[in-house]
Write an enzyme that holds these catalytic residues in place. Sequence first.
Site, PDB file in Angstrom:
ATOM      1  N   LYS A  76       0.850  -1.199   0.000  1.00 22.28           N
ATOM      2  CA  LYS A  76       0.000   0.000   0.000  1.00 22.28           C
ATOM      3  C   LYS A  76       0.883   1.246   0.000  1.00 22.28           C
ATOM      4  O   LYS A  76       1.793   1.371   0.825  1.00 22.28           O
ATOM      5  CB  LYS A  76      -0.902   0.006   1.237  1.00 22.28           C
ATOM      6  N   ASP A  95      -3.547   4.334  -1.783  1.00 21.85           N
ATOM      7  CA  ASP A  95      -4.472   4.782  -0.729  1.00 21.85           C
ATOM      8  C   ASP A  95      -4.580   6.311  -0.790  1.00 21.85           C
ATOM      9  O   ASP A  95      -4.081   7.023   0.074  1.00 21.85           O
ATOM     10  CB  ASP A  95      -3.957   4.315   0.632  1.00 21.85           C
ATOM     11  N   LYS A 154      -7.566   8.036  -1.092  1.00 24.62           N
ATOM     12  CA  LYS A 154      -8.838   8.504  -0.506  1.00 24.62           C
ATOM     13  C   LYS A 154      -9.371   9.717  -1.269  1.00 24.62           C
ATOM     14  O   LYS A 154      -9.539  10.815  -0.734  1.00 24.62           O
ATOM     15  CB  LYS A 154      -8.671   8.834   0.974  1.00 24.62           C
ATOM     16  N   ASP A 197     -13.941  14.428  -4.736  1.00 28.71           N
ATOM     17  CA  ASP A 197     -13.990  15.676  -5.515  1.00 28.71           C
ATOM     18  C   ASP A 197     -15.252  15.608  -6.378  1.00 28.71           C
ATOM     19  O   ASP A 197     -16.030  14.647  -6.259  1.00 28.71           O
ATOM     20  CB  ASP A 197     -12.708  15.799  -6.369  1.00 28.71           C
ATOM     21  N   THR A 233     -11.960   5.341  10.882  1.00 32.34           N
ATOM     22  CA  THR A 233     -12.075   4.668  12.188  1.00 32.34           C
ATOM     23  C   THR A 233     -11.626   5.550  13.354  1.00 32.34           C
ATOM     24  O   THR A 233     -11.772   5.164  14.503  1.00 32.34           O
ATOM     25  CB  THR A 233     -11.259   3.353  12.199  1.00 32.34           C
ATOM     26  N   ARG A 264       3.322  -0.752  10.822  1.00 30.48           N
ATOM     27  CA  ARG A 264       4.440  -0.704  11.763  1.00 30.48           C
ATOM     28  C   ARG A 264       4.933  -2.027  12.318  1.00 30.48           C
ATOM     29  O   ARG A 264       6.157  -2.175  12.482  1.00 30.48           O
ATOM     30  CB  ARG A 264       4.107   0.288  12.880  1.00 30.48           C
TER      31      ARG A 264
HETATM   32  O1  C5P Z   1       1.142   0.836  11.162  1.00 30.15           O
HETATM   33  P1  C5P Z   1      -0.270   0.315  11.060  1.00 30.15           P
HETATM   34  O2  C5P Z   1      -0.343  -1.198  10.937  1.00 30.15           O
HETATM   35  O3  C5P Z   1      -1.151   0.851  12.161  1.00 30.15           O
HETATM   36  O4  C5P Z   1      -0.771   0.917   9.666  1.00 30.15           O
HETATM   37  C1  C5P Z   1      -2.076   0.806   9.219  1.00 30.15           C
HETATM   38  C2  C5P Z   1      -2.228   1.421   7.862  1.00 30.15           C
HETATM   39  O5  C5P Z   1      -3.603   1.411   7.541  1.00 30.15           O
HETATM   40  C3  C5P Z   1      -1.779   2.875   7.776  1.00 30.15           C
HETATM   41  O6  C5P Z   1      -1.248   3.061   6.454  1.00 30.15           O
HETATM   42  C4  C5P Z   1      -3.040   3.665   7.958  1.00 30.15           C
HETATM   43  O7  C5P Z   1      -3.034   4.887   7.262  1.00 30.15           O
HETATM   44  C5  C5P Z   1      -4.080   2.747   7.331  1.00 30.15           C
HETATM   45  N1  C5P Z   1      -5.425   2.935   7.854  1.00 30.15           N
HETATM   46  C6  C5P Z   1      -5.763   2.756   9.179  1.00 30.15           C
HETATM   47  N2  C5P Z   1      -7.062   2.956   9.597  1.00 30.15           N
HETATM   48  C7  C5P Z   1      -8.001   3.308   8.723  1.00 30.15           C
HETATM   49  C8  C5P Z   1      -7.671   3.486   7.383  1.00 30.15           C
HETATM   50  C9  C5P Z   1      -6.361   3.285   6.974  1.00 30.15           C
HETATM   51  O8  C5P Z   1      -4.918   2.430   9.996  1.00 30.15           O
HETATM   52  N3  C5P Z   1      -9.244   3.447   9.140  1.00 30.15           N
END
Ligand code: C5P
Length: 237
Positions: free
Chosen positions: A37, A64, A66, A69, A119, A210
């Site tokens: 992603k 990603d 998002k 427009d 979220t 992460r």
């Molecule tokens: O590091 P981590 O596993 O928390 O990353 C989650 C990924 O998913 C990030 O790129 C974050 O922007 C994305 N994301 C999220 N929650 C959402 C939508 C996207 O954590 N509701």
Amino acid sequence: MTSLSARDRLIVALDLPSIEEALALTRRIGDACRFYKIGHQLLFTGGERLARELIAAGNKIFIDAKLLDIEETVAKGTASIASLGATFLTVHAYPHAMAAARRGAGSSGLQILGVTVMTNLNDGDLDQIGYALDVRRLVERRVRQALEAGIAGVVASAAEAPMIRALAGERLLIVTPGIRRAEDAAHDQKRVLCPREAIRSGSDYLVVGRPILAAADPRGAAQGFQDEIAHALEHRP
Ligand code: C5P
């Protein structure tokens, strides 16, 4: 649930400051993940080149962005992204944006995902923004609108996945972030679920950042997620 293989379900979020670091990480991960992603951090610092290089090396790409427009702008932006050869693109799940993105993707193979409700928003936040619906009812409405727009799927927390499955059956893919194994830190994610719980809730694809990006052994960490996903699929009720 779809007949996706276990190995295709893990998406690593390349939330890194440069495309050099992102490429180095994907080399370390090797074949433990083939789906990446690219989000806001890299999109405007070489993300397009990164996407092309990763696709040429046999990976799938999730842009990603998002998008939101007016219809013509969403459709044209989507068509540009489709020409990269990406697999997934996010748009906010507004009916006009979803329909326009679908039109822009044409027959390219780019699949549109609607972000139902972010979220990090709760009922109080929605009220403050000016929505009359609470989170659950807004997610429900947007899932119905995603179905009407004919897009491929939605991004949603695993907590919402059972409700989405009940509404949409197999007609929408569910892509879920906020996934952690027992040994991983939660970071700023408020509701984390392990791969087994997410798969059981009905998620098709799991997005992980992460816990893999910060691991001393990113390949081992990615493989650990793959193993948990495979195990969950084998033991799915
Ligand atoms: O590091 P981590 O596993 O928390 O990353 C989650 C990924 O998913 C990030 O790129 C974050 O922007 C994305 N994301 C999220 N929650 C959402 C939508 C996207 O954590 N509701």
